[in-house]
Scaffold this motif. Structure first.
Motif, short mmCIF file in Angstrom:
data_model
loop_
_atom_site.label_atom_id
_atom_site.label_comp_id
_atom_site.label_asym_id
_atom_site.label_seq_id
_atom_site.Cartn_x
_atom_site.Cartn_y
_atom_site.Cartn_z
N ALA A 85 8.95 -2.68 2.23
CA ALA A 85 9.77 -1.48 1.99
C ALA A 85 11.09 -1.86 1.34
O ALA A 85 11.57 -1.17 0.42
CB ALA A 85 10.01 -0.75 3.31
N ALA A 86 11.69 -2.98 1.81
CA ALA A 86 12.96 -3.41 1.22
C ALA A 86 12.77 -3.82 -0.23
O ALA A 86 13.60 -3.52 -1.10
CB ALA A 86 13.54 -4.57 2.03
N ILE A 87 11.65 -4.52 -0.52
CA ILE A 87 11.37 -4.91 -1.90
C ILE A 87 11.17 -3.68 -2.78
O ILE A 87 11.68 -3.58 -3.91
CB ILE A 87 10.14 -5.83 -1.96
CG1 ILE A 87 10.44 -7.14 -1.23
CG2 ILE A 87 9.74 -6.10 -3.40
CD1 ILE A 87 11.51 -7.98 -1.88
N LYS B 28 13.14 -0.02 -6.90
CA LYS B 28 13.51 1.33 -7.30
C LYS B 28 14.96 1.38 -7.77
O LYS B 28 15.29 2.01 -8.79
CB LYS B 28 13.30 2.29 -6.12
CG LYS B 28 13.66 3.73 -6.43
CD LYS B 28 13.45 4.62 -5.22
CE LYS B 28 13.84 6.06 -5.53
NZ LYS B 28 13.69 6.93 -4.33
N HIS B 29 15.83 0.67 -7.04
CA HIS B 29 17.25 0.62 -7.42
C HIS B 29 17.42 -0.05 -8.78
O HIS B 29 18.23 0.39 -9.62
CB HIS B 29 18.03 -0.14 -6.35
CG HIS B 29 19.50 -0.13 -6.55
ND1 HIS B 29 20.23 1.02 -6.77
CD2 HIS B 29 20.41 -1.15 -6.58
CE1 HIS B 29 21.51 0.72 -6.92
NE2 HIS B 29 21.64 -0.60 -6.81
N GLN C 119 4.66 -8.70 -7.10
CA GLN C 119 3.86 -9.69 -6.39
C GLN C 119 4.33 -9.84 -4.94
O GLN C 119 3.52 -9.99 -4.01
CB GLN C 119 3.93 -11.04 -7.11
CG GLN C 119 3.16 -11.07 -8.42
CD GLN C 119 3.28 -12.42 -9.11
OE1 GLN C 119 4.22 -13.18 -8.87
NE2 GLN C 119 2.33 -12.72 -9.98
N MET C 120 5.66 -9.81 -4.76
CA MET C 120 6.18 -9.91 -3.40
C MET C 120 5.78 -8.70 -2.57
O MET C 120 5.47 -8.81 -1.38
CB MET C 120 7.71 -10.05 -3.44
CG MET C 120 8.18 -11.34 -4.07
SD MET C 120 9.97 -11.52 -4.01
CE MET C 120 10.21 -11.70 -2.27
N VAL C 121 5.80 -7.54 -3.21
CA VAL C 121 5.35 -6.33 -2.51
C VAL C 121 3.90 -6.48 -2.08
O VAL C 121 3.51 -6.15 -0.95
CB VAL C 121 5.55 -5.08 -3.39
CG1 VAL C 121 4.88 -3.87 -2.77
CG2 VAL C 121 7.03 -4.80 -3.58
N GLU D 289 0.96 -7.60 5.98
CA GLU D 289 1.01 -6.44 6.89
C GLU D 289 -0.40 -5.96 7.22
O GLU D 289 -0.71 -5.67 8.39
CB GLU D 289 1.82 -5.32 6.23
CG GLU D 289 1.97 -4.09 7.11
CD GLU D 289 2.76 -2.99 6.42
OE1 GLU D 289 2.81 -1.88 6.98
OE2 GLU D 289 3.31 -3.24 5.32
N ASP D 290 -1.27 -5.89 6.19
CA ASP D 290 -2.64 -5.43 6.43
C ASP D 290 -3.43 -6.45 7.27
O ASP D 290 -4.27 -6.07 8.10
CB ASP D 290 -3.34 -5.19 5.10
CG ASP D 290 -2.78 -3.99 4.37
OD1 ASP D 290 -2.00 -3.24 5.00
OD2 ASP D 290 -3.07 -3.82 3.17
N ALA D 291 -3.15 -7.75 7.06
CA ALA D 291 -3.83 -8.77 7.86
C ALA D 291 -3.44 -8.65 9.33
O ALA D 291 -4.28 -8.75 10.23
CB ALA D 291 -3.50 -10.17 7.33
#
Length: 698
Positions: free
Chosen positions: A413-415, A420-421, A497-499, A506-508
């Motif tokens: 989410a931070a990435i 977006k910024h 890629q980081m996202v 997260e899914d794992a």
């Protein structure tokens, strides 16, 4: 009236020493003389009577007067003196004197003087009468309330009107004389043009003020109302015209208006001559300054600055120059109004000269104002251009700082927010660059149309240096923006890629959690063994599907962890998944596998138990087979009961039971009941066989 206002007028009038407007039965005016002990000056009484008798018209005087001498608050000797004074002042006009006596009559020794016997010598009749019997001689409607009548009269309002009238008469007469002298003098000056006009000869009074006073007085008279009786709405008496001299006020106003109109024309002519000379001088002053110092100031100001601070300094200089011009433009506006006024009322001989001056002044001022406005527009546009360039430069610096800083991964989410910024900043830079180009084009268009006035014609201003500066700024900003775009593309790929990496991790973790939930559900809810063979087989099929779901979850988690390894290698960074998530996933999967195998084993035993029990219950098996089946029921049932008491042992040595102890006890009871039922059925069949054999031997 010819009589002058006596000095004691306010004193005696303040006690209603006047005509009230009432009339006697012969239509003669009624004069009221209130007396008191303080009134001892017969000279003042005589002076006041002379003034009052000068007010009525000759027609009124011919009808005679009725005098009411109010002696209720006075002494007899004063009353007698006043009556005798009337003989000396107005014997011919007085027809009747009514002396109002007090309730307690004067001493007869004092009043031995009989007025009725002196009628022939006095020239009028004198009657001593009480206030309540005065209506025998005068109608009540013609008497004021102090004598028991109904005539409404406001004495102080009448006195105020008389004072205003006297003041207006004196001022208007004096002003008329002065205006006549001024008008005649101006007429003589027009006939003899070589004679210098006397501009200092002015009236001593303001004609407007005097006229206003006269109109207010006339309005009061024409309305026929008292100032103090508005609340009651009582009308003024019919003697108003005769006592307050309304016709004389109207005559004075007419004469004053006539002379004042002539005087206004005289003043207008004087002002016009003076204005024309003054206008000619001021017009040349304005024209000479605007075509001289003003034009030189504009000719030397052509730069736009190379920064927002420089453009602000130029704007300040221009505002100072505009301030100097504004003073002359203010003179121009004033002169233009004066010329327009003279044109609308000027003589034919002045029109050509005035129009020429107006045209010359307008041409010079409008040309100079147009150049000032053009210069101001250029400076304003340049200021906006430099401001936009400065903002864009700061935006590019900020964007470059973001691109040069290391990306510290925290979570997906931070990435995403950072990405977006970054996109928003790039979009803002693109919008600012478009605005810069638009403002730069506006400045260049304005400068290409900029001219200055020199030697009687418009001369274009050389702006090549300014245009080159604007184009250079726009090109530099464009190149900086392109470099930032390239860096943004690289950073965008890395951040995506980081996202993806964080998403895989997260899914794992979610897959591990799901697998744990499946294990927990298997241990706590998958505890039934079925009531018969058919139900147990259905539970086995359901369990296989359940295991397939767990297998898919495990495989999905393994694939995600493999993807994180690839992404980490691409991003050259470490990840938590290989050290934490993968062992956790494998441990949970092994626990699930062991538990699943135990569940399958128990279901298979239960299926064998129910199948054997059902065969025994059917009773159609041969004796040998039935005995073997019964023994199988006993063996499998006991083994299953023993199995229910054993926990699941995981690879790490930990233990876990299926369901709660109560659930296991319920399943064990069901198995024991079924075993007893099979045993009872078996005994019954055996007894039946024994009975049959015994009957056969009998």
């Amino acid at each position: 009236p010819e009589a002058e206002l006596p000095p004691s007028l306010p004193l005696y009038f303040s006690v209603c020493f006047t005509f009230t407007g009432g009339k006697d039965r012969r239509s003669g005016l009624i004069l009221t003389i209130p007396l008191c002990t303080e009134q001892t000056s017969m000279e003042e009484l005589s002076s006041t009577l002379d003034y009052l008798l000068g007010i009525p018209s000759d027609k009124c005087k011919a009808r005679g007067f009725t005098v009411i001498v109010d002696g209720r608050k006075s002494q007899w000797n004063i009353v007698k003196t006043v009556v005798l004074m009337l003989q000396n002042v107005i014997p011919a006009e007085v027809s009747l004197v009514c002396v109002v006596k007090p309730d307690e009559f004067w001493d007869k020794k004092v009043t031995h003087f009989c007025f009725w016997k002196e009628k022939d010598r006095l020239g009028f009749e004198v009657i001593l009468v009480s206030a309540n019997k005065l209506t025998r001689y005068i109608e009540p409607c013609q008497l004021t309330d102090e004598f028991g009548g109904s005539l409404v009269y406001d004495h102080m309002d009448w006195v105020n009107k008389r004072l205003v009238f006297e003041k207006f008469t004196k001022e208007s007469t004096s002003l008329l004389d002065e205006l006549v002298v001024i008008n005649e003098s101006e007429k003589s000056n027009q006939l003899d043009k070589e004679r210098p006009p006397d501009c200092n000869f002015l009236p001593s009074l303001d004609p407007e003020t005097v006229l206003q006073t006269g109109h207010e007085l006339l309005s009061e008279l024409q309305q026929r109302r008292f100032n103090g009786s508005e609340g009651g709405g009582v009308a003024w008496s019919p003697m108003d015209d005769e006592l307050l001299a309304q016709p004389q006020v109207m005559k004075l106003l007419d004469s004053l208006r006539e002379q004042y109109t002539k005087y206004q024309e005289v003043c207008r002519q004087r002002s016009k001559r003076s204005q024309l000379e003054e206008i000619q001088t001021k017009v040349m002053q304005v024209v000479n300054w605007l075509e001289g110092p003003g034009t030189e100031q504009l000719r030397t100001q052509w730069g736009i600055g190379d920064s927002i601070r420089a453009s602000q300094a130029l704007q300040q200089k221009h505002e100072e120059m505009e301030s100097q011009h504004s003073e002359w433009f203010a003179v121009y506006v004033e002169l233009n109004q004066q010329i327009a006024a003279l044109l609308s009322a000027g003589d034919e001989e002045d029109l050509v000269e005035l129009k020429g001056l107006q045209q010359q002044l307008s041409d010079v001022c409008y040309r100079q104002a147009s150049q000032l406005e053009s210069r101001q527009n250029v400076l304003q546009s340049a200021h906006e251009f430099h401001g936009t360039a400065q903002d864009l430069s700061q935006q590019l610096d900020g964007l470059l700082g973001m691109l040069c800083a290391d990306v510290v991964p925290t979570d997906g989410a931070a990435i995403q927010q950072t990405l977006k910024h970054l996109e928003e900043k790039l979009k803002s830079v693109e919008g600012s660059l478009a605005g810069l180009r638009e403002k730069g084009q506006v400045v260049m268009d304005q400068m290409s149309n900029q001219t200055t006035w020199s030697y009687g014609k418009d001369v274009p201003i050389e702006n090549k240096e300014n245009i080159d500066h604007i184009q250079g700024v726009m090109e530099d900003m464009h190149l900086r923006k392109q470099r930032c775009e390239d860096m943004v593309d690289v950073r965008r790929l890395k951040m995506l890629q980081m996202v993806q990496l964080f998403k895989c991790e997260e899914d794992a973790s979610q897959a591990v959690e799901w697998l744990g939930e499946l294990l927990d559900a298997l241990l706590k809810t998958h505890i039934r063994l079925g009531d018969d063979a058919q139900e147990t087989k259905a539970l086995l099929e359901k369990h296989k599907k359940f295991v397939d779901v767990a297998q898919s979850t495990y495989d999905y988690g393994r694939q995600l962890l493999q993807a994180t390894v690839v992404l980490c290698q691409s991003l050259r960074c470490t990840t938590r998944s290989s050290g934490d998530t993968l062992p956790h996933l494998n441990r949970v999967w092994k626990q699930f596998t062991v538990t699943s195998e135990e569940r399958v084993h128990r279901l298979e035993m239960a299926c064998s138990f129910h199948t054997a029990a059902e065969k025994v219950e059917q009773g159609d098996l041969p004796v040998e087979v039935e005995q073997e089946t019964y023994e199988e029921v006993e063996t499998v049932g006991k083994a299953l009961l023993d199995r229910l008491t054993v926990p699941v042992i995981f690879p790490d040595g930990s233990e876990q039971y299926f369901g709660s102890p109560g659930d296991m006890a319920s399943s064990a009871v069901h198995i024991r009941d079924k075993m007893k039922l099979v045993e009872v059925n078996q005994l019954l069949r055996h007894l039946g066989c024994v009975t049959c054999m015994h009957q056969g031997t009998m």
